[in-house]
Design an enzyme around this catalytic site. Sequence first.
Site, PDB file in Angstrom:
ATOM      1  N   SER A 148       0.841  -1.197   0.000  1.00 58.98           N
ATOM      2  CA  SER A 148       0.000   0.000   0.000  1.00 58.98           C
ATOM      3  C   SER A 148       0.877   1.249   0.000  1.00 58.98           C
ATOM      4  O   SER A 148       1.759   1.358  -0.847  1.00 58.98           O
ATOM      5  CB  SER A 148      -0.924  -0.062   1.214  1.00 58.98           C
ATOM      6  OG  SER A 148      -1.976   0.837   1.085  1.00 58.98           O
ATOM      7  N   ARG A 218     -11.904   6.296   9.641  1.00 60.62           N
ATOM      8  CA  ARG A 218     -11.382   4.938   9.694  1.00 60.62           C
ATOM      9  C   ARG A 218     -12.419   3.929   9.184  1.00 60.62           C
ATOM     10  O   ARG A 218     -12.094   2.983   8.467  1.00 60.62           O
ATOM     11  CB  ARG A 218     -10.980   4.601  11.129  1.00 60.62           C
ATOM     12  CG  ARG A 218     -10.517   3.181  11.345  1.00 60.62           C
ATOM     13  CD  ARG A 218      -9.283   2.863  10.525  1.00 60.62           C
ATOM     14  NE  ARG A 218      -8.660   1.622  10.941  1.00 60.62           N
ATOM     15  CZ  ARG A 218      -7.587   1.103  10.365  1.00 60.62           C
ATOM     16  NH1 ARG A 218      -7.004   1.744   9.362  1.00 60.62           N
ATOM     17  NH2 ARG A 218      -7.079  -0.020  10.791  1.00 60.62           N
ATOM     18  N   ASP A 314      -8.423  -6.826  -4.599  1.00 60.11           N
ATOM     19  CA  ASP A 314      -8.042  -5.469  -4.162  1.00 60.11           C
ATOM     20  C   ASP A 314      -8.572  -4.455  -5.175  1.00 60.11           C
ATOM     21  O   ASP A 314      -8.074  -4.365  -6.292  1.00 60.11           O
ATOM     22  CB  ASP A 314      -6.510  -5.391  -4.067  1.00 60.11           C
ATOM     23  CG  ASP A 314      -6.023  -4.045  -3.530  1.00 60.11           C
ATOM     24  OD1 ASP A 314      -6.835  -3.103  -3.417  1.00 60.11           O
ATOM     25  OD2 ASP A 314      -4.820  -3.947  -3.219  1.00 60.11           O
ATOM     26  N   HIS A 347      -7.871  -5.369  -0.305  1.00 57.51           N
ATOM     27  CA  HIS A 347      -6.585  -4.700  -0.189  1.00 57.51           C
ATOM     28  C   HIS A 347      -5.816  -5.178   1.044  1.00 57.51           C
ATOM     29  O   HIS A 347      -4.589  -5.273   1.026  1.00 57.51           O
ATOM     30  CB  HIS A 347      -6.820  -3.187  -0.122  1.00 57.51           C
ATOM     31  CG  HIS A 347      -5.565  -2.397   0.025  1.00 57.51           C
ATOM     32  ND1 HIS A 347      -4.534  -2.472  -0.879  1.00 57.51           N
ATOM     33  CD2 HIS A 347      -5.166  -1.514   0.983  1.00 57.51           C
ATOM     34  CE1 HIS A 347      -3.547  -1.661  -0.489  1.00 57.51           C
ATOM     35  NE2 HIS A 347      -3.911  -1.084   0.635  1.00 57.51           N
ATOM     36  N   ASP A 348      -6.550  -5.485   2.110  1.00 63.93           N
ATOM     37  CA  ASP A 348      -5.923  -5.946   3.352  1.00 63.93           C
ATOM     38  C   ASP A 348      -5.165  -7.268   3.207  1.00 63.93           C
ATOM     39  O   ASP A 348      -4.440  -7.645   4.125  1.00 63.93           O
ATOM     40  CB  ASP A 348      -6.984  -6.109   4.449  1.00 63.93           C
ATOM     41  CG  ASP A 348      -7.007  -4.925   5.397  1.00 63.93           C
ATOM     42  OD1 ASP A 348      -6.141  -4.035   5.256  1.00 63.93           O
ATOM     43  OD2 ASP A 348      -7.889  -4.885   6.283  1.00 63.93           O
TER      44      ASP A 348
END
Lengths: 377, 198
Positions: A148, A218, A314, A347-348
């Site tokens: 990232s 967040r 992602d 994405h994580d």
Amino acid sequence: MNKNIDTKKIIISNPLKLDCGKEINNFPIAYETYGKLNSEKSNAILVFHALTGDQYVSGKNPITNKDGWWSYVVGENKPIDTNKFFVICANVIGGCMGSYGPSTINESTGKQIGTDFPIITINDMVNAQHELIKYLEIEKLFAVVGGSMGGMQVLQFVANFPDKAKLAIPIACTSSHSAQNIAFNELGRQAIMADSKWENGFYSNYKLNPDKGLAVARMAAHITYLSEKGLQEKFGRKLQDRDSLRYGFEADFQIESYLRYQGSVFVDRFDANSYLYITRAMDYFDLSKQYKGNLSGAFKETKTKFFVISFTSDWLYPTSENREIVIALNSIGADVGFVEIESDKGHDSFLLDVPSFLKTLGDYINSTYKVINERRI
Amino acid sequence: MKEEFNIISNLIEENTRVLDVGCGNGDLMKFLQENKTKDIRGLEISKEKVQNCLSKGLTVIEGNAESDLKQFPKSSFDYVILSQTLQAFLNPELVINELLKVGKKVIVTIPNFGYWRVRLQLLFKGTMPVTENLPHEWYNTPNLHMCTIKDFYNFCSSKNIKIFKSIALKKSRISEINKSNLNYKNLDSHLGIFLIES
């Protein structure tokens, strides 16, 4: 946040000229290291952290008491094995874990710098960390690795210091922040700035904290780190501690409760101003623009070997954007490998237990280390 | 397999830049790395195989030759190898053209559909041939465009592609193919290996 924790820190005395035009000096860089530097100093790996990461890559994070953010990747007998490699990770400037950032105390006023902190860029972050590498007297890193925003730093690092790393592994990243990326970051920033406790960034002067805004930022960002399929499989329409809808705005659904929880734990460990500054740095990142619209130009000088990794689910930094990096490298005949890893975790994925990712990354690093050492480059 | 690798390796000069298109699990790449040149890359469409290659430390890119060869500059490799994969492409002609752009020289190996064992199966059994070299059934074969040594030879001459060397392989027997023995080699070899240039 970080106030009472004894972080490893150096003070950079060399002045650093920032992209915004301002110059900083005598500023702190907080960092952590794992494993031992060998006598040839040939086993050092610099890990760059992502937006909300910190220097605590592995082991217990002393601030959160949780596992380091990349514990699946870095540690003893992990893909980046600290029995073998000397791993360095620094908190980025602009961050809130001990490096120079908006929550740093201005010694002349005794107050936090707040939004008087200069706008920083990925380039500035990387240049600051290069000072740390100089301080550690490492002539050449074996590898620079990051996912990232960490991946963006990998790209910038090689562009700035083409002979400082033998291997570069940018993961789930981009060479230029897309409109969608900027849009999500702006949403987060607006949430923070809309919180009445933000006080134009000087909340600490009033002993306030824009918790609500930061939590919303967040929550929104967290959704972008997951995939639709992952969310659906994990949460679906499952209800939270209840058998039926309550006809109100409490967290009826598990996904709501989950996001609220993610928001609430985040505000305990992260500074709202840091969130503004770091997301801004990401939005400003456009490596090809730095090289007159030609991304290949960024890597022209380098002999660094590249390994680019993306993930199927992602959508924040999709495979197509990672491929652009590969294409730019191929067009100048650079040494680049690339794989898109199958994963539903969005994405994580780069932070999580995705076995094929961990195996490929670990095997690649280890066999490349072996080959490079045999060749004694 | 081993014979094919040896022949390919003998066609390549030392310390040159090589791209293996459809590199599979990287066996040929490893072989060439040990025997000829360190500067070797691979392109492979299967994720699993790409991961296997990367695990061995080989520089491989996940991608499709039909769309992803474009990203390499003209003549950026001394040799581009296409080992027993040409028949699996949707558009082999396009792939050959791309290979000839990217590589100064191109090595193509083709499982020969004109081999007598293959011909006999169709002739006598009346079924699509299944051999050691072509192990798939008609319904699950990845091979879309099978050709013979003669087909490829004729293709090159009709497209003005220079054939530098053409080699026929039968079991472990190696021989040269030329205009006069083409029909015989086309009948008697299971594999054809061509070194070509545009």
